[in-house]
Scaffold this motif. Structure first.
Motif, PDB file in Angstrom:
ATOM      1  N   VAL A  13      -2.899 -42.984   6.825  1.00  0.00           N
ATOM      2  CA  VAL A  13      -3.930 -42.733   7.987  1.00  0.00           C
ATOM      3  C   VAL A  13      -3.361 -41.353   8.510  1.00  0.00           C
ATOM      4  CG1 VAL A  13      -5.464 -43.230   9.610  1.00  0.00           C
ATOM      5  CG2 VAL A  13      -4.751 -44.839   7.990  1.00  0.00           C
ATOM      6  N   LYS A  14      -4.277 -40.324   8.529  1.00  0.00           N
ATOM      7  CA  LYS A  14      -3.650 -39.190   9.265  1.00  0.00           C
ATOM      8  C   LYS A  14      -4.611 -38.852  10.542  1.00  0.00           C
ATOM      9  CE  LYS A  14      -1.194 -37.507   5.663  1.00  0.00           C
ATOM     10  NZ  LYS A  14       0.051 -36.755   5.641  1.00  0.00           N
ATOM     11  N   ARG A  15      -3.650 -38.331  11.639  1.00  0.00           N
ATOM     12  CA  ARG A  15      -4.164 -38.009  13.014  1.00  0.00           C
ATOM     13  C   ARG A  15      -4.361 -36.608  12.794  1.00  0.00           C
ATOM     14  NH1 ARG A  15       0.340 -39.305  15.453  1.00  0.00           N
ATOM     15  NH2 ARG A  15      -0.080 -41.313  15.635  1.00  0.00           N
ATOM     16  N   LEU A  16      -5.603 -35.879  13.469  1.00  0.00           N
ATOM     17  CA  LEU A  16      -5.447 -34.557  13.671  1.00  0.00           C
ATOM     18  C   LEU A  16      -6.327 -34.355  14.851  1.00  0.00           C
ATOM     19  CD1 LEU A  16      -8.330 -33.434  11.240  1.00  0.00           C
ATOM     20  CD2 LEU A  16      -7.452 -35.682  11.245  1.00  0.00           C
ATOM     21  N   ASP A  17      -6.257 -33.139  15.636  1.00  0.00           N
ATOM     22  CA  ASP A  17      -6.809 -32.706  16.706  1.00  0.00           C
ATOM     23  C   ASP A  17      -8.287 -32.101  16.057  1.00  0.00           C
ATOM     24  OD1 ASP A  17      -6.197 -29.903  15.821  1.00  0.00           O
ATOM     25  OD2 ASP A  17      -4.804 -30.118  17.571  1.00  0.00           O
ATOM     26  N   THR A  18      -9.082 -31.537  17.341  1.00  0.00           N
ATOM     27  CA  THR A  18     -10.335 -31.133  16.945  1.00  0.00           C
ATOM     28  C   THR A  18      -9.987 -29.599  16.328  1.00  0.00           C
ATOM     29  OG1 THR A  18     -11.214 -32.130  18.955  1.00  0.00           O
ATOM     30  CG2 THR A  18     -12.421 -30.293  18.102  1.00  0.00           C
ATOM     31  N   ALA A  19      -9.190 -28.889  16.624  1.00  0.00           N
ATOM     32  CA  ALA A  19      -8.858 -27.641  16.018  1.00  0.00           C
ATOM     33  C   ALA A  19      -8.582 -27.734  14.612  1.00  0.00           C
ATOM     34  CB  ALA A  19      -7.951 -26.851  16.537  1.00  0.00           C
ATOM     35  N   GLN A  35     -18.995 -33.967   0.748  1.00  0.00           N
ATOM     36  CA  GLN A  35     -18.899 -34.814   1.872  1.00  0.00           C
ATOM     37  C   GLN A  35     -18.286 -33.981   2.976  1.00  0.00           C
ATOM     38  OE1 GLN A  35     -20.493 -37.514   2.540  1.00  0.00           O
ATOM     39  NE2 GLN A  35     -21.466 -37.534   0.635  1.00  0.00           N
ATOM     40  N   ARG A  36     -19.082 -33.555   4.007  1.00  0.00           N
ATOM     41  CA  ARG A  36     -18.404 -32.641   5.085  1.00  0.00           C
ATOM     42  C   ARG A  36     -19.494 -32.459   6.289  1.00  0.00           C
ATOM     43  NH1 ARG A  36     -21.069 -29.234   1.298  1.00  0.00           N
ATOM     44  NH2 ARG A  36     -22.295 -27.578   2.251  1.00  0.00           N
ATOM     45  N   LEU A  37     -19.120 -32.226   7.266  1.00  0.00           N
ATOM     46  CA  LEU A  37     -20.216 -32.090   8.389  1.00  0.00           C
ATOM     47  C   LEU A  37     -20.207 -30.639   8.662  1.00  0.00           C
ATOM     48  CD1 LEU A  37     -18.878 -34.759  10.922  1.00  0.00           C
ATOM     49  CD2 LEU A  37     -20.998 -34.814   9.675  1.00  0.00           C
ATOM     50  N   ASP A  38     -21.448 -30.068   9.356  1.00  0.00           N
ATOM     51  CA  ASP A  38     -21.462 -28.701   9.690  1.00  0.00           C
ATOM     52  C   ASP A  38     -20.453 -28.331  10.738  1.00  0.00           C
ATOM     53  OD1 ASP A  38     -22.331 -26.287  10.874  1.00  0.00           O
ATOM     54  OD2 ASP A  38     -24.417 -26.451  10.698  1.00  0.00           O
ATOM     55  N   PRO A  39     -19.718 -27.432  10.687  1.00  0.00           N
ATOM     56  CA  PRO A  39     -18.589 -27.159  11.600  1.00  0.00           C
ATOM     57  C   PRO A  39     -19.149 -26.797  13.123  1.00  0.00           C
ATOM     58  CG  PRO A  39     -18.128 -25.918   9.770  1.00  0.00           C
ATOM     59  CD  PRO A  39     -19.388 -26.574   9.486  1.00  0.00           C
ATOM     60  N   VAL A  40     -20.396 -26.389  12.978  1.00  0.00           N
ATOM     61  CA  VAL A  40     -21.067 -26.188  14.374  1.00  0.00           C
ATOM     62  C   VAL A  40     -21.491 -27.302  15.054  1.00  0.00           C
ATOM     63  CG1 VAL A  40     -23.298 -25.165  15.147  1.00  0.00           C
ATOM     64  CG2 VAL A  40     -22.332 -24.021  13.528  1.00  0.00           C
ATOM     65  N   TRP A  41     -21.995 -28.408  14.234  1.00  0.00           N
ATOM     66  CA  TRP A  41     -22.117 -29.749  15.018  1.00  0.00           C
ATOM     67  C   TRP A  41     -20.898 -30.386  15.481  1.00  0.00           C
ATOM     68  CZ3 TRP A  41     -20.839 -34.518  14.608  1.00  0.00           C
ATOM     69  CH2 TRP A  41     -21.673 -35.582  15.229  1.00  0.00           C
ATOM     70  N   VAL A  42     -19.718 -30.117  14.643  1.00  0.00           N
ATOM     71  CA  VAL A  42     -18.470 -30.763  15.194  1.00  0.00           C
ATOM     72  C   VAL A  42     -17.922 -30.140  16.502  1.00  0.00           C
ATOM     73  CG1 VAL A  42     -16.285 -31.158  14.564  1.00  0.00           C
ATOM     74  CG2 VAL A  42     -17.805 -31.578  12.727  1.00  0.00           C
ATOM     75  N   GLU A  43     -18.023 -28.858  16.483  1.00  0.00           N
ATOM     76  CA  GLU A  43     -17.757 -28.165  17.690  1.00  0.00           C
ATOM     77  C   GLU A  43     -18.693 -28.587  18.874  1.00  0.00           C
ATOM     78  OE1 GLU A  43     -15.964 -23.770  18.611  1.00  0.00           O
ATOM     79  OE2 GLU A  43     -17.361 -23.973  17.406  1.00  0.00           O
ATOM     80  N   ALA A  44     -20.016 -28.889  18.783  1.00  0.00           N
ATOM     81  CA  ALA A  44     -20.773 -29.300  19.759  1.00  0.00           C
ATOM     82  C   ALA A  44     -20.515 -30.632  20.198  1.00  0.00           C
ATOM     83  CB  ALA A  44     -22.252 -28.886  19.166  1.00  0.00           C
ATOM     84  N   HIS A  45     -20.220 -31.491  19.295  1.00  0.00           N
ATOM     85  CA  HIS A  45     -20.085 -33.118  19.645  1.00  0.00           C
ATOM     86  C   HIS A  45     -18.683 -33.357  19.492  1.00  0.00           C
ATOM     87  CE1 HIS A  45     -24.538 -33.334  19.515  1.00  0.00           C
ATOM     88  NE2 HIS A  45     -24.357 -32.552  18.373  1.00  0.00           N
ATOM     89  N   ALA A  46     -17.872 -33.008  19.088  1.00  0.00           N
ATOM     90  CA  ALA A  46     -16.451 -33.507  18.894  1.00  0.00           C
ATOM     91  C   ALA A  46     -15.719 -33.326  20.391  1.00  0.00           C
ATOM     92  CB  ALA A  46     -15.640 -32.971  17.974  1.00  0.00           C
ATOM     93  N   ALA A  47     -15.088 -34.229  20.738  1.00  0.00           N
ATOM     94  CA  ALA A  47     -14.223 -34.156  22.085  1.00  0.00           C
ATOM     95  C   ALA A  47     -13.237 -33.008  22.034  1.00  0.00           C
ATOM     96  CB  ALA A  47     -13.513 -35.553  22.502  1.00  0.00           C
ATOM     97  N   SER A  48     -13.170 -32.033  22.775  1.00  0.00           N
ATOM     98  CA  SER A  48     -12.444 -30.922  22.487  1.00  0.00           C
ATOM     99  C   SER A  48     -10.914 -31.355  22.588  1.00  0.00           C
ATOM    100  CB  SER A  48     -12.633 -29.780  23.634  1.00  0.00           C
ATOM    101  OG  SER A  48     -12.319 -30.488  24.902  1.00  0.00           O
ATOM    102  N   ASP A  49     -10.394 -32.546  23.157  1.00  0.00           N
ATOM    103  CA  ASP A  49      -9.211 -32.918  23.442  1.00  0.00           C
ATOM    104  C   ASP A  49      -9.060 -34.027  22.581  1.00  0.00           C
ATOM    105  OD1 ASP A  49     -10.570 -34.354  25.165  1.00  0.00           O
ATOM    106  OD2 ASP A  49      -9.134 -34.413  26.675  1.00  0.00           O
ATOM    107  N   GLY A  50     -10.006 -34.524  21.657  1.00  0.00           N
ATOM    108  CA  GLY A  50     -10.087 -35.754  21.042  1.00  0.00           C
ATOM    109  C   GLY A  50      -8.994 -35.971  19.828  1.00  0.00           C
ATOM    110  N   THR A  51      -8.879 -36.981  19.451  1.00  0.00           N
ATOM    111  CA  THR A  51      -7.804 -37.321  18.226  1.00  0.00           C
ATOM    112  C   THR A  51      -8.737 -37.912  17.182  1.00  0.00           C
ATOM    113  OG1 THR A  51      -5.696 -37.808  19.595  1.00  0.00           O
ATOM    114  CG2 THR A  51      -5.937 -38.536  17.319  1.00  0.00           C
ATOM    115  N   HIS A  52      -8.815 -37.425  16.072  1.00  0.00           N
ATOM    116  CA  HIS A  52      -9.559 -37.876  15.113  1.00  0.00           C
ATOM    117  C   HIS A  52      -8.729 -38.354  13.987  1.00  0.00           C
ATOM    118  CE1 HIS A  52     -12.358 -35.337  17.376  1.00  0.00           C
ATOM    119  NE2 HIS A  52     -11.432 -34.764  17.209  1.00  0.00           N
TER     120      HIS A  52
END
Length: 147
Positions: A13-19, A35-52
Motif C-alpha cells: 500500500v502506498k501513501r501520498l500527499d495531495t500534491a 479510471q481517474r478523477l478530474d484534478p480540478v475536483w481533487v484540488e477542490a475537495h481533497a484535504a490540502s494536508d491530507g494523506t491518501h
C-alpha cells in the motif's frame, strides 16, 4: 505471438500527499486512462494536508490503444476536507507507482483496508452531498428555526 502474463499485482500500500495525488491524476488525464478523477475536483475537495492511499487491485490493459502501456489499477482512499474519506479508482503506470512511499506498519495497512471497505465511493458521496444541500435549501438554512 503470445502475450506474456502480467506479473503479480504489487502487495504494498502506498501513501501520498495531495500534491503527489494531483500529479498522478493529471498524468492519468494526459494519458486518457480509464479510471481517474478530474484534478480540478481533487484540488477542490481533497484535504490540502491530507494523506491518501493507493491499494493495487489489478493490471489493466487497453487493447484498443496499443500505444498505452499496461497500467496498475489501484483503489484510492482519498482524505477530504472535513475529515471524511471516499474511495475511488486510479489507473497509473507501474513506474509512477513504484517510487511512492509505502506503508510499513501493519496497523496502518489494516486501517486503510477498513476505511476502503467502509468509505463511500466518490459518486455516493457526491450524491449524498447533493441531496443534503437540496434538503437544506428546501428547509431553510441549517439550524434556522430549530430549538
Amino acid at each position: 505471438m503470445t502475450a506474456l502474463p502480467d506479473p503479480p499485482v504489487p502487495h504494498e500500500v502506498k501513501r501520498l500527499d495531495t500534491a503527489a495525488l494531483l500529479a498522478l491524476e493529471e498524468r492519468a488525464l494526459e494519458l486518457v486512462l480509464n479510471q481517474r478523477l478530474d484534478p480540478v475536483w481533487v484540488e477542490a475537495h481533497a484535504a490540502s494536508d491530507g494523506t491518501h492511499y493507493l491499494w493495487p487491485a489489478l493490471w489493466n490493459n487497453l487493447p484498443h490503444r496499443p500505444e498505452v502501456p499496461r497500467q496498475l489499477r489501484c483503489e484510492l482512499l482519498l482524505a477530504l476536507r472535513g475529515g471524511q474519506h471516499v474511495m475511488s479508482l486510479l489507473d497509473m503506470l507501474p513506474e509512477d507507482f513504484a517510487p511512492l512511499p509505502r506503508v510499513t506498519s501493519r496497523d496502518e495497512g489494516m486501517r486503510v483496508s477498513r476505511l476502503l471497505d467502509e468509505s463511500p465511493t466518490v459518486w455516493e458521496w457526491q450524491t449524498r452531498s447533493s441531496a443534503q444541500m437540496q434538503s437544506q435549501s428546501q428547509n431553510g438554512a441549517p439550524g434556522r428555526g430549530s430549538s
